[in-house]
Design an enzyme around this catalytic site. Sequence first.
Site, PDB file in Angstrom:
ATOM      1  N   LYS A  25     -26.728 -47.814 -52.594  1.00  0.00           N
ATOM      2  CA  LYS A  25     -27.864 -49.124 -53.236  1.00  0.00           C
ATOM      3  C   LYS A  25     -26.946 -50.138 -53.725  1.00  0.00           C
ATOM      4  O   LYS A  25     -27.696 -50.696 -53.921  1.00  0.00           O
ATOM      5  CB  LYS A  25     -28.494 -47.245 -54.606  1.00  0.00           C
TER       6      LYS A  25
HETATM    7  C1  LIG Z   1     -31.460 -43.666 -52.121  1.00  0.00           C
HETATM    8  C2  LIG Z   1     -29.823 -43.110 -51.313  1.00  0.00           C
HETATM    9  C3  LIG Z   1     -30.580 -42.267 -50.436  1.00  0.00           C
HETATM   10  C4  LIG Z   1     -32.644 -42.250 -50.082  1.00  0.00           C
HETATM   11  O1  LIG Z   1     -33.049 -43.907 -49.259  1.00  0.00           O
HETATM   12  P1  LIG Z   1     -33.824 -44.300 -49.308  1.00  0.00           P
HETATM   13  O2  LIG Z   1     -33.887 -45.710 -49.093  1.00  0.00           O
HETATM   14  O3  LIG Z   1     -34.822 -44.301 -50.204  1.00  0.00           O
HETATM   15  O4  LIG Z   1     -34.459 -43.476 -48.151  1.00  0.00           O
HETATM   16  C5  LIG Z   1     -30.183 -41.083 -49.510  1.00  0.00           C
HETATM   17  N1  LIG Z   1     -28.995 -41.156 -49.882  1.00  0.00           N
HETATM   18  C6  LIG Z   1     -28.686 -41.778 -50.857  1.00  0.00           C
HETATM   19  C7  LIG Z   1     -26.820 -41.183 -51.923  1.00  0.00           C
HETATM   20  C8  LIG Z   1     -28.959 -42.816 -51.790  1.00  0.00           C
HETATM   21  O5  LIG Z   1     -29.094 -42.729 -53.422  1.00  0.00           O
END
Ligand SMILES: *Cc1c(COP(=O)(O)O)cnc(C)c1O
Length: 471
Positions: free
Chosen positions: A113
């Site tokens: 993220k």
């Molecule tokens: C947010 C997250 C996801 C999922 O991603 P999306 O974009 O919501 O599908 C998967 N793995 C981790 C570690 C995350 O923080």
Amino acid sequence: MRYVSTRGGMAPLPFCDILLEGLAPDGGLTVPESYPPVDRATLATWRGLGYRELAFEVLSRFIDDIPAGDLRGIVERTYTARAFGSEAITPLRTFEPGLHLLQLSNGPTLAFKDVAMQLLGNLFEYELGRRGETLNILGATSGDTGSAAEYAVRGKRGVRIFMLSPYGKMSAFQTAQMYSLADANVFNLAVRGVFDECQDIVKEVSADLDFKARYRIGTVNSINWARLVAQVVYYFRGYFAATRSNEEQVSFAVPSGNFGNICAGHVARSMGLPIRRLVLATNENDVLDEFFRTGVYRPRSGAEVHQTSSPSMDISRASNFERYVYDVVGRDAGRVRELWRRMGAEGQFDLAGTPEFDRVRASGFVSGSSAHADRLRTIREVYERYGYLVDTHTADGIKVALEHREPGVPMVCLETALAAKFEDTIREALGRAPERPPAYADLESRPRRFEVLDADTAAVKRFIAEHVQGG
Ligand SMILES: *Cc1c(COP(=O)(O)O)cnc(C)c1O
């Protein structure tokens, strides 16, 4: 490039007018009027670019209301080796010929993220400065999103962040990571309650339109278009790193929750990147796997959501999914409204047997799910075979990737967090704790700054009012 709503009720707007907003005013999601096509000649010139140059090229196709020199500056400040651990920013690690890991998790909070949030922080600071405005971001987190948002806006001008978290219910690492931030514009509100109560408070505060306007409340949730477009960049980067020529195709495997990350892959494919398959992996919360297998989209109730060992994918509905549905129904906003109306009334909609589901098939998506035992086994096997320790979410992606490999098509698995963030499950899988990047060794012993509040909307509003009025 202008943006419209998936529900059809918004006059087209340029990028910076949707940057600071959440949902479109009609309740839909914002999408570009069309996806900018990338032809073979352009792909050829992009192959040799470094991450920052490539990011500028991709982003400038979607953002034409920031002068090129300014956008370049924002990108250059964001994607530094200092913030992301290497000049490659998202290096590709090869497990064996045709099986790769795209490492997206070397940013400040050790999850993918950061790639989007770090850009968002700089875009917010830039745009607020240009408008002479300030913004107070209010959010709720069960761990990853909140810390990525805090690290993105810490120390930035014109923006404060108030992040609610369930007091005493996050992992030791996540708690320390958030509460140790000492920046004056970061406020950690530890709520005596569970995550859902934190989220309800955010919803109630946002529904108070007077309060929202008076205190300039905004969000950074996963439906923000700027976050999505930042993620498009690394699909191009991963493609170039895994191939020698633009004649080749690549498949990507993506652990999914809110459908943000893999939706960026869909956008890249729609622009013309030669992606063969987008392999979607869920954990025990398999709303999306069910859709891609059967055509039925049935969001779950809060009570039906499983608490799993890949917690960042524990979702009841996939908040970005509407963007994809808009494309598979031929960008017909009336049809999207109808499907969402049906979902409101009947709790689900079903595309099985429709020409729309043929378009789902043609869009390259395949799916699968992974449960706790699969996760542990995959972590162990990847470690034994390739000498690399993956986190629980990435393991879900790899498990499903291996079910969809095709001869001659490289499979790129996206690494969405580092194992160090999920010590308990790694210990369960391997009998020992994961190593941490050295910069995080003393995390739990750093001084903490947080405020404990009851799960009470009035108390949260009071706190915000007190800390905004001063300046
Ligand atoms: C947010 C997250 C996801 C999922 O991603 P999306 O974009 O919501 O599908 C998967 N793995 C981790 C570690 C995350 O923080």
